[in-house]
Design an enzyme around this catalytic site. Structure first.
Site, mmCIF file in Angstrom:
data_model
loop_
_atom_site.group_PDB
_atom_site.id
_atom_site.type_symbol
_atom_site.label_atom_id
_atom_site.label_comp_id
_atom_site.label_asym_id
_atom_site.label_seq_id
_atom_site.Cartn_x
_atom_site.Cartn_y
_atom_site.Cartn_z
ATOM 1 N N HIS A 121 1.001 -1.229 0.085
ATOM 2 C CA HIS A 121 0.002 0.084 0.100
ATOM 3 C C HIS A 121 1.061 1.208 0.113
ATOM 4 O O HIS A 121 1.975 1.259 0.410
ATOM 5 C CB HIS A 121 -0.788 -0.141 1.271
ATOM 6 C CG HIS A 121 -1.898 0.956 1.414
ATOM 7 N ND1 HIS A 121 -1.409 2.220 1.878
ATOM 8 C CD2 HIS A 121 -3.045 0.863 1.345
ATOM 9 C CE1 HIS A 121 -2.614 2.973 1.989
ATOM 10 N NE2 HIS A 121 -3.797 2.140 1.397
ATOM 11 N N ASP A 199 3.371 -4.951 8.200
ATOM 12 C CA ASP A 199 1.985 -3.965 7.690
ATOM 13 C C ASP A 199 0.924 -5.040 8.005
ATOM 14 O O ASP A 199 0.594 -5.775 7.217
ATOM 15 C CB ASP A 199 1.846 -3.325 6.665
ATOM 16 C CG ASP A 199 0.704 -2.715 6.249
ATOM 17 O OD1 ASP A 199 -0.262 -3.006 6.739
ATOM 18 O OD2 ASP A 199 0.683 -1.868 5.195
ATOM 19 N N GLN A 202 -4.513 -5.392 6.788
ATOM 20 C CA GLN A 202 -5.348 -6.270 6.286
ATOM 21 C C GLN A 202 -5.316 -7.714 6.745
ATOM 22 O O GLN A 202 -5.888 -8.623 6.308
ATOM 23 C CB GLN A 202 -5.189 -6.420 4.668
ATOM 24 C CG GLN A 202 -5.426 -4.998 3.868
ATOM 25 C CD GLN A 202 -6.740 -4.600 4.020
ATOM 26 O OE1 GLN A 202 -7.644 -5.111 4.610
ATOM 27 N NE2 GLN A 202 -6.745 -3.259 3.741
ATOM 28 N N LYS A 225 -10.397 -1.151 10.729
ATOM 29 C CA LYS A 225 -10.549 -2.213 9.775
ATOM 30 C C LYS A 225 -10.917 -3.615 10.380
ATOM 31 O O LYS A 225 -11.088 -4.575 9.981
ATOM 32 C CB LYS A 225 -9.340 -2.484 8.709
ATOM 33 C CG LYS A 225 -8.975 -1.244 8.085
ATOM 34 C CD LYS A 225 -7.767 -1.524 7.183
ATOM 35 C CE LYS A 225 -7.178 -0.670 6.480
ATOM 36 N NZ LYS A 225 -8.024 0.110 5.382
ATOM 37 N N CYS A 364 -5.036 2.573 -3.484
ATOM 38 C CA CYS A 364 -3.556 3.182 -2.889
ATOM 39 C C CYS A 364 -2.493 2.196 -3.290
ATOM 40 O O CYS A 364 -1.528 1.895 -2.328
ATOM 41 C CB CYS A 364 -3.881 3.578 -1.393
ATOM 42 S SG CYS A 364 -5.289 4.925 -1.145
HETATM 43 N N1 C6P Z 1 -6.167 0.288 3.107
HETATM 44 C C1 C6P Z 1 -7.884 -0.029 1.507
HETATM 45 O O1 C6P Z 1 -9.287 0.363 0.871
HETATM 46 P P1 C6P Z 1 -5.032 3.593 7.463
HETATM 47 O O2 C6P Z 1 -5.687 4.274 6.329
HETATM 48 O O3 C6P Z 1 -3.808 4.290 8.019
HETATM 49 O O4 C6P Z 1 -5.918 2.954 8.217
HETATM 50 O O5 C6P Z 1 -4.329 2.314 6.972
HETATM 51 C C2 C6P Z 1 -3.494 2.519 5.597
HETATM 52 C C3 C6P Z 1 -3.175 0.916 5.040
HETATM 53 C C4 C6P Z 1 -1.986 0.591 4.950
HETATM 54 N N2 C6P Z 1 -1.434 -0.457 4.848
HETATM 55 C C5 C6P Z 1 -2.552 -1.600 3.975
HETATM 56 C C6 C6P Z 1 -2.175 -2.768 3.694
HETATM 57 C C7 C6P Z 1 -3.847 -0.950 4.007
HETATM 58 O O6 C6P Z 1 -4.843 -1.802 3.389
HETATM 59 C C8 C6P Z 1 -4.134 0.201 4.380
HETATM 60 C C9 C6P Z 1 -5.541 0.887 4.226
HETATM 61 C C10 C6P Z 1 -7.501 0.835 2.708
HETATM 62 O O7 C6P Z 1 -7.252 -0.787 0.956
HETATM 63 C C11 C6P Z 1 -7.591 2.370 2.823
HETATM 64 S S1 C6P Z 1 -6.606 3.051 1.257
#
Ligand code: C6P
Length: 406
Positions: A121, A199, A202, A225, A364
């Protein structure tokens, strides 16, 4: 016993209608919905014990502090961290990664190397690029094959004295691919002294996480999430790794002694929690952990795997539909396009009219889209409250979109 009706009854939003149709919420990788227990925990905090934490001698402040620290301990157990002070409250995954990338600055020299993967991401790309810009370090990217499987053999050649950090996700948000992080960590430990950051944005909502078994230095994830509130997240860091980091934000609560001449910093976790935290959110995140644990990881994972397999089978019955990463080990996500149907958002808009929420676009993860030479995909992502009927509705919706667009 896994009772889907009992689970769904805990999510008031699932009774909503969107565009005159019952909501079919399949955008869980972006954010999950919140159960009543999480909403109540948040509301109860504001109604009964709202006060600043770690700052007051008065009763409310102490009650708020106790409730937030109890939540920290729940999260410690949830990820099996050795100590509660290894659990840092953040705003989310993005903040956690930025914190580590910034706080490592003084440990990185020109020509040192930072390794990430093709499947990251933007949140696990850009902070490392910024660190490279600050220090003159180089970014290396583990390649992937046409199925989206990371080619981790390169690590045997790449890992060495120059490697300072390996930062990869456990599950790709764009494709749902489960990456071989155990092997990546093993190789990193064997061939370098680099830190490993996972990370888990997910993976934490879907898998049992055991940071001690994984033996990673850092594990970051977002509360929103995994059925928790927006604006919450966790940075786990091994005590030794956190102790080595310079401070990130300066401000209240992160100091031991502050004077105009010199300031010394508080111990863990407070060194990394400057300013007033999201107390209500952090307490409600503890309720989200309870929600997941009450269902049980095995039940949750079995149901989500069944949903994924069913969705894949149904969608592949549609002629001209391509699933990206189809052959790889996956969880929680089906990312697809309809041949000849124009851009993904056209399909997304038709699905929205039918009450079906999916995400469309690059998610993203522009490098992944560039790799497949596409602008974006339609992404359906699942949570424990989703049903097979909802996947039937999605499949019919996609067929309708195909009839309208192709
Ligand atoms: N992905 C998606 O729709 P935040 O925004 O800080 O809570 O998470 C960022 C982030 C970082 N790593 C991974 C693997 C992610 O999936 C995400 C967030 C969302 O896929 C919003 S872009």
């Amino acid at each position: 016993m896994f009772d889907i009706n009992h689970i769904r009854a805990q999510f008031p939003i699932l009774n909503e209608e969107v565009n005159g149709k019952p909501l079919v919420y399949l955008d869980n990788a972006a954010t999950s919905q919140k159960p009543i227990s999480v909403l109540n925990a948040w509301e109860e905090y504001y109604k009964t014990i709202n006060a600043n934490v770690h700052r007051g001698i008065h009763t409310l402040s102490q009650l708020a502090t106790e409730a937030m620290e109890l939540s920290r301990q729940k999260i410690q157990r949830f990820i099996n961290a050795q100590h509660d002070y290894e659990v840092i409250f953040t705003k989310g995954t993005t903040e956690g990664i930025n914190l580590v990338a910034y706080a490592l600055t003084n440990q990185i020299k020109p020509n040192d190397e930072i390794i990430i993967s093709y499947l990251e991401h933007h949140s696990n790309i850009v902070p490392w690029q910024m660190l490279c810009e600050r220090t003159g370090a180089k970014l290396r990217v583990i390649p992937m094959d046409k199925s989206g499987i990371l080619q981790i053999d390169v690590l045997e050649e790449w890992l060495g004295e120059k490697t300072k950090i390996v930062a990869v996700n456990q599950v790709s948000n764009a494709l749902g691919i489960v990456n071989p992080i155990e092997e990546i960590i093993e190789k990193t430990r064997r061939l370098s002294n680099a830190y490993v950051l996972i990370d888990g944005a997910q993976s934490a909502p879907h898998f049992k996480i055991d940071v001690q078994k994984l033996d990673c230095d850092f594990f970051v994830f977002s509360g929103h999430k995994m059925y928790g509130p927006m604006g919450t997240g966790i940075l786990y860091g091994k005590e030794s790794a956190l102790e080595n980091l310079q401070a990130f934000h300066g401000g209240g609560e992160m100091i031991a002694v502050c004077s105009f001449e010199k300031t010394t910093y508080a111990g863990l976790p407070f060194k990394f929690e400057a300013g007033t935290p999201n107390v209500g959110g952090n307490i409600a995140l503890g309720a989200a952990v309870d929600f997941i644990e009450n269902i049980g990881h095995e039940n949750l994972q079995n149901h989500e795997n069944d949903l994924l397999n069913y969705a894949q089978k149904k969608l592949l019955e549609i002629d001209g539909l391509k699933i990206y990463g189809e052959k790889a080990d996956r969880t929680g996500v089906v990312s697809f396009n309809l041949e000849g149907a124009g851009i993904a958002s056209d399909t997304g808009m038709i699905l929205d009219k039918l009450g079906i929420a999916v995400r469309t676009g690059h998610h993203c993860t522009q490098p992944i889209m560039d790799f497949f030479n596409i602008a974006g995909t339609v992404r359906a992502s699942f949570a424990v409250y989703n049903t097979f009927e909802e996947i039937d509705i999605l499949t019919e919706g996609v067929k309708k979109a195909q009839r309208m667009l192709v």
